[in-house]
Design an enzyme around this catalytic site. Structure first.
Site, PDB file in Angstrom:
ATOM      1  N   SER A 153      28.657  10.685 -67.868  1.00 41.26           N
ATOM      2  CA  SER A 153      28.452  11.917 -68.633  1.00 41.26           C
ATOM      3  C   SER A 153      27.369  11.785 -69.697  1.00 41.26           C
ATOM      4  CB  SER A 153      29.765  12.352 -69.290  1.00 41.26           C
ATOM      5  OG  SER A 153      30.295  11.300 -70.080  1.00 41.26           O
TER       6      SER A 153
ATOM      7  N   GLY B 299      32.618  11.410 -65.890  1.00 39.86           N
ATOM      8  CA  GLY B 299      33.806  10.715 -65.438  1.00 39.86           C
ATOM      9  C   GLY B 299      33.530   9.514 -64.550  1.00 39.86           C
TER      10      GLY B 299
ATOM     11  N   ASN C  60      33.077   4.338 -69.235  1.00 40.64           N
ATOM     12  CA  ASN C  60      34.386   4.869 -68.843  1.00 40.64           C
ATOM     13  C   ASN C  60      35.343   3.754 -68.435  1.00 40.64           C
ATOM     14  OD1 ASN C  60      33.890   7.623 -69.311  1.00 40.64           O
ATOM     15  ND2 ASN C  60      32.822   7.826 -67.364  1.00 40.64           N
TER      16      ASN C  60
END
Length: 225
Positions: A51, A88, A116
C-alpha cells in the site's frame, strides 16, 4: 484486320495497367514501410510493493512512484514507470504474483515489501526467504536489471527483539544478494502525525514527497542517460 471496340479497350486497359502498376506498387511499399516502422520503447522502472507504493489514501500520482514518474517526464528521460503496488501485500503474496509483472524486462526493479509481514508478526525467516526469492527470480530472468531494495522498520508492537531483528533483515538481504539498499524508505516520515494519515501508517501527500526525496537519489544513480 480491324479491331472490334471491345478488343481496342482491352488492349488500352492492359497498356494503362502496365504503365501505372509499378508506381502503385512503389507507393504501396512506401506506405507499408511507414506503417511497420517500430516506435522506440522506453525503458521500464517497476515498483513492486504494498500500500505504500500503491499510495493508499491518496491519488496514485501523488504517491512516491508517481512522483518518480513525474520527475522522469520533466527530465525527458527514456524511461516509464509502472506501479505494481497492492494494498495488503505480503512477501508471500508478492512472490506468487511476480511472474505476471516480469513479462517485460524492467531496467530498474524497486522492491518495497515486508512491512505487512512485520505488522502481522510473520516469522522473519519466512519473510527473508520470500524477499530473497523475489530478488533471485528477477535476477534469473533478467540479469541486467538493477534491483533496489527498500528497507523498512516497524513499531515495537511485536516486542523489541522482533522489531530489532526485522530492521536487520534488509541489510542482510542486500549484502547476501548484492543489491542496492535504501536503509529506511520512510526516513523522516514514520511516526510523524503531520505526515501520516490518521492510521499513522500511510503517508500523506506531504509524506510521500519526503519519501520521494529519500528514494530519488538511488533511482537517479541507476538511470542510463
Amino acid at each position: 484486320m480491324k479491331l472490334s471496340f471491345n478488343s481496342f479497350y482491352i488492349i488500352l486497359g492492359v497498356i494503362f495497367f502496365s504503365c501505372s502498376s509499378p508506381k502503385e506498387e512503389k507507393t504501396k511499399e512506401v506506405q507499408e514501410t511507414e506503417t511497420i516502422t517500430p516506435v522506440p520503447t522506453k525503458k521500464l522502472i517497476l515498483f513492486f510493493g504494498n500500500s505504500l507504493s500503491a499510495g493508499y489514501g491518496i491519488e496514485a500520482e501523488d504517491a512516491f512512484p508517481g512522483l518518480v514518474a513525474a520527475r522522469i517526464d520533466s527530465l525527458n528521460l527514456n524511461y516509464r514507470v509502472i506501479n505494481g503496488g497492492l494494498s495488503g501485500e505480503t512477501t508471500a503474496s508478492g512472490l506468487s504474483r511476480l511472474d505476471w509483472f516480469l513479462e517485460e524486462e524492467p531496467s530498474i526493479f524497486v522492491l518495497e515489501l515486508g512491512g505487512n509481514d512485520g505488522l502481522r508478526g510473520i516469522d522473519l525467516a519466512e519473510t527473508k526467504k520470500n524477499l530473497k526469492a523475489i530478488i533471485q527470480l528477477v535476477k534469473s530472468k533478467y540479469p541486467e536489471t538493477k534491483i533496489l531494495l527498500a528497507g523498512m522498520q516497524i513499531p515495537p508492537n511485536m516486542g523489541q527483539e522482533y522489531t530489532s531483528d526485522f530492521q536487520k533483515l534488509y541489510p542482510q538481504i542486500a549484502q547476501e544478494e548484492d543489491v542496492e539498499l535504501i536503509p529506511f524508505l520512510l526516513e523522516g516520515v514514520a511516526g510523524d502525525p503531520d505526515l501520516n494519515l490518521p492510521d499513522r501508517i500511510h503517508p500523506t501527500e506531504e509524506g510521500h514527497q519526503i519519501v520521494f526525496e529519500n528514494i530519488w537519489p538511488f533511482i537517479e544513480t541507476m538511470l542510463e542517460r
